[in-house]
Write a protein that holds these residues in place. Structure first.
Motif, PDB file in Angstrom:
ATOM      1  N   ALA A  33       0.825  -1.205   0.000  1.00 49.19           N
ATOM      2  CA  ALA A  33       0.000   0.000   0.000  1.00 49.19           C
ATOM      3  C   ALA A  33       0.859   1.255   0.000  1.00 49.19           C
ATOM      4  O   ALA A  33       0.569   2.234  -0.710  1.00 49.19           O
ATOM      5  CB  ALA A  33      -0.936  -0.005   1.211  1.00 49.19           C
ATOM      6  N   SER A  37       0.900   3.827  -3.272  1.00 51.98           N
ATOM      7  CA  SER A  37       0.597   5.250  -3.072  1.00 51.98           C
ATOM      8  C   SER A  37       1.699   6.129  -3.634  1.00 51.98           C
ATOM      9  O   SER A  37       1.439   7.124  -4.323  1.00 51.98           O
ATOM     10  CB  SER A  37       0.409   5.540  -1.576  1.00 51.98           C
ATOM     11  N   LEU A  88      -2.899  -0.665   7.139  1.00 51.15           N
ATOM     12  CA  LEU A  88      -3.617   0.092   6.113  1.00 51.15           C
ATOM     13  C   LEU A  88      -3.861   1.524   6.568  1.00 51.15           C
ATOM     14  O   LEU A  88      -3.775   2.465   5.766  1.00 51.15           O
ATOM     15  CB  LEU A  88      -4.949  -0.587   5.798  1.00 51.15           C
ATOM     16  N   MET A  92      -2.583   4.922   4.621  1.00 47.70           N
ATOM     17  CA  MET A  92      -3.485   5.988   4.199  1.00 47.70           C
ATOM     18  C   MET A  92      -3.121   7.318   4.850  1.00 47.70           C
ATOM     19  O   MET A  92      -3.177   8.374   4.200  1.00 47.70           O
ATOM     20  CB  MET A  92      -4.928   5.613   4.522  1.00 47.70           C
ATOM     21  N   ARG A  95      -0.195   8.616   2.949  1.00 45.29           N
ATOM     22  CA  ARG A  95      -0.600   9.093   1.631  1.00 45.29           C
ATOM     23  C   ARG A  95      -1.310  10.439   1.719  1.00 45.29           C
ATOM     24  O   ARG A  95      -1.067  11.344   0.914  1.00 45.29           O
ATOM     25  CB  ARG A  95      -1.519   8.033   0.985  1.00 45.29           C
ATOM     26  N   LEU A 327      -4.871   3.603  -4.994  1.00 44.98           N
ATOM     27  CA  LEU A 327      -4.187   4.298  -3.911  1.00 44.98           C
ATOM     28  C   LEU A 327      -3.271   5.384  -4.461  1.00 44.98           C
ATOM     29  O   LEU A 327      -2.421   5.119  -5.313  1.00 44.98           O
ATOM     30  CB  LEU A 327      -3.375   3.309  -3.073  1.00 44.98           C
ATOM     31  N   SER A 346     -12.009   7.941   2.655  1.00 43.59           N
ATOM     32  CA  SER A 346     -10.781   7.981   1.853  1.00 43.59           C
ATOM     33  C   SER A 346     -10.503   6.634   1.211  1.00 43.59           C
ATOM     34  O   SER A 346     -10.141   6.540   0.028  1.00 43.59           O
ATOM     35  CB  SER A 346      -9.594   8.405   2.735  1.00 43.59           C
ATOM     36  N   PHE A 347     -10.687   5.562   1.974  1.00 39.87           N
ATOM     37  CA  PHE A 347     -10.519   4.225   1.404  1.00 39.87           C
ATOM     38  C   PHE A 347     -11.595   3.940   0.367  1.00 39.87           C
ATOM     39  O   PHE A 347     -11.331   3.301  -0.667  1.00 39.87           O
ATOM     40  CB  PHE A 347     -10.556   3.168   2.506  1.00 39.87           C
ATOM     41  N   GLU A 350     -10.466   5.601  -2.965  1.00 40.92           N
ATOM     42  CA  GLU A 350      -9.292   5.082  -3.670  1.00 40.92           C
ATOM     43  C   GLU A 350      -9.303   3.561  -3.844  1.00 40.92           C
ATOM     44  O   GLU A 350      -8.621   3.046  -4.740  1.00 40.92           O
ATOM     45  CB  GLU A 350      -8.026   5.510  -2.939  1.00 40.92           C
ATOM     46  N   LEU A 351     -10.048   2.838  -3.006  1.00 40.62           N
ATOM     47  CA  LEU A 351     -10.150   1.386  -3.164  1.00 40.62           C
ATOM     48  C   LEU A 351     -11.533   0.950  -3.627  1.00 40.62           C
ATOM     49  O   LEU A 351     -11.734  -0.237  -3.913  1.00 40.62           O
ATOM     50  CB  LEU A 351      -9.795   0.683  -1.842  1.00 40.62           C
TER      51      LEU A 351
END
Length: 461
Positions: A33, A37, A88, A92, A95, A327, A346-347, A350-351
């Protein structure tokens, strides 16, 4: 060995090697991850990727090795799930901090994660027998009340974004409610063991068309419900913290139901909370504002002002779609509190829905393992404690996801193990430590079984 002499049940196994394999998968996901990113942000692997990765791997392996000695029979899934979610969250936070130029935030989050794991090990090392905590119910009750009331004090209490949830001293801020929920669960576990038989009594039955709907408890046994209700409403009114109020009261209802198996407590409790919240709505403007944002989110005047955070979160998740932008390829850093209260948003951006569902499934698998610990435990105090800790994880995710999807009014609440902030991650790892200790005690064989197993090994040699 004949079938007649075969053991009735399989002997307990430690499963630490299986835990190590799953930790390897969780750590690989974390490092990947970070790398994904960085590649999406500037086309190269991030400079700090190896530093963050090595640091996180080191504290994780250290925790695993310590677990082999101080809690060898602990559930093998709890630590990998906690590491997966924490990793994770670290990725994040890193990032998002690259997007807004705050390069120190991820480093602090890694430090807080390390402190949290140390607190987890501290719980495992010093708390050999969880039932000793049953001796101090009212001390935990006092601690929970004091911690919840600290932000209201005029000197140390801090108001941010319309809520009083923090205290500040020496340049540091702390969110006491994160630790108050642990003290509350400890109090309820001990108190409900003492009063379980009394609370299970019913004064009369409520029937509709001749069918029993539920039993009404005796009025003199309603004191715990009334006190919990008053505390929840006071939190809602004084600190404007709807999320913590809902979390505390929901945990109380879940635990009293598990202890008594009476749905009447839940029905009465929900009715009391809704009634108190309705009264608070008509009396206090900040409660009215929360509800107005919830009901009229896309009204132009609200969407451009008070409801901007919720609207941006909804648009961000819509932008993510099914598989997400990737990501580092989205713009979650444009959302307010993207690394704390809205980290799941946010997840989601991007996911995508698929990635968000994986995270939610991991959280609720952690909840399931906690409930499994409760089922495997023989002592009622341990059962209630494991149940309460598991429900806290579940309720927190419900409050967060319910708020960002407009199921309930949006309120500030962290996602356990993932959101930025020292208070949240430390409290979450303390709860992980308690679950590991409870599972170790529930899974390990009795002393006589350990002696028999040792004797068998000697004979076989």
């Amino acid at each position: 060995m004949s079938k007649d002499n075969a053991p009735a049940t399989l002997p307990p196994v430690k499963r630490r090697n299986a835990e190590l394999v799953m930790l390897g998968v969780a750590l690989a996901v974390t490092v990947s991850a970070f790398g994904a990113s960085g590649l999406a942000l500037d086309g190269s692997l991030p400079v700090g990727m190896f530093g963050y990765g090595i640091g996180f791997i080191a504290i994780t392996i250290g925790t695993h090795v310590a677990l082999r000695f101080i809690a060898p029979y602990a559930d093998p899934l709890i630590l990998p799930l906690a590491v997966f979610l924490t990793g994770l969250g670290l990725a994040m936070v890193w990032r998002l901090n690259q997007g807004d130029g705050d390069h120190a935030g991820a480093g602090m989050q890694l430090i807080w994660a390390a402190v949290g794991m140390l607190l987890c090990l501290g719980v495992l090392f010093f708390l050999k027998e969880p039932r000793v905590l049953q001796r101090y119910p009212y001390l935990f009750a006092l601690a929970a009340i004091v911690l919840m009331m600290l932000p209201i004090l005029p000197v140390i209490g801090i108001e941010r974004f319309g809520a009083r949830r923090w205290i500040g001293f020496g340049g540091f801020t702390l969110q006491p409610s994160e630790f108050a929920k642990i003290a509350l669960v400890l109090f309820l576990s001990a108190y409900l063991v003492l009063k379980r038989d009394v609370l299970s009594l019913a004064s009369r039955q409520i029937k509709v068309f001749g069918f029993r709907v539920f039993d009404v408890p005796r009025l003199r046994d309603m004191a715990p419900m009334v006190v919990a209700w008053m505390l929840a409403i006071m939190l809602l009114v004084v600190s404007t913290d709807l999320g913590t109020s809902l979390l505390m009261f929901g945990t109380f209802l879940a635990m009293i139901y598990v202890a008594t198996q009476r749905s009447s407590w839940v029905i009465i409790g929900v009715s009391m909370f809704l009634g108190g919240a309705t009264i608070a709505y008509f009396l206090f403007s900040h409660v009215q504002l929360r509800v107005m944002i919830w009901l009229n989110t896309f009204d132009p005047e609200i969407a451009d002002n008070e409801g901007w955070q919720l609207v941006q979160g909804l648009y961000a998740m819509a932008e993510g779609g099914l598989l997400g932008t990737g990501l580092g390829a989205g713009r979650p850093d444009q959302n307010f509190a993207a690394d704390s209260d809205l980290i799941l948003v946010s997840f989601g951006e991007e996911l995508g829905l698929a990635g968000l569902m994986v995270i939610v499934m991991a959280i609720f698998l952690l909840v399931e393992r906690g409930l499994r610990v409760a089922l495997a435990s023989r002592e009622m105090f341990v059962k209630l404690l494991a149940t309460g800790l598991s429900f806290i994880f579940a309720f927190q995710v419900f409050v967060v996801l319910g708020g960002v999807t407009r199921l309930i009014p949006l309120t500030g609440m962290t996602t356990p193990l993932m959101s930025a902030g020292g208070s949240s991650i430390m409290a979450s790892w303390i709860m992980i430590g308690l679950l590991l200790r409870l599972s170790d005690n529930a899974r390990k064989p009795a002393p006589q079984a350990i002696q028999d197993e040792g004797a068998t090994q000697v004979i076989s040699r």
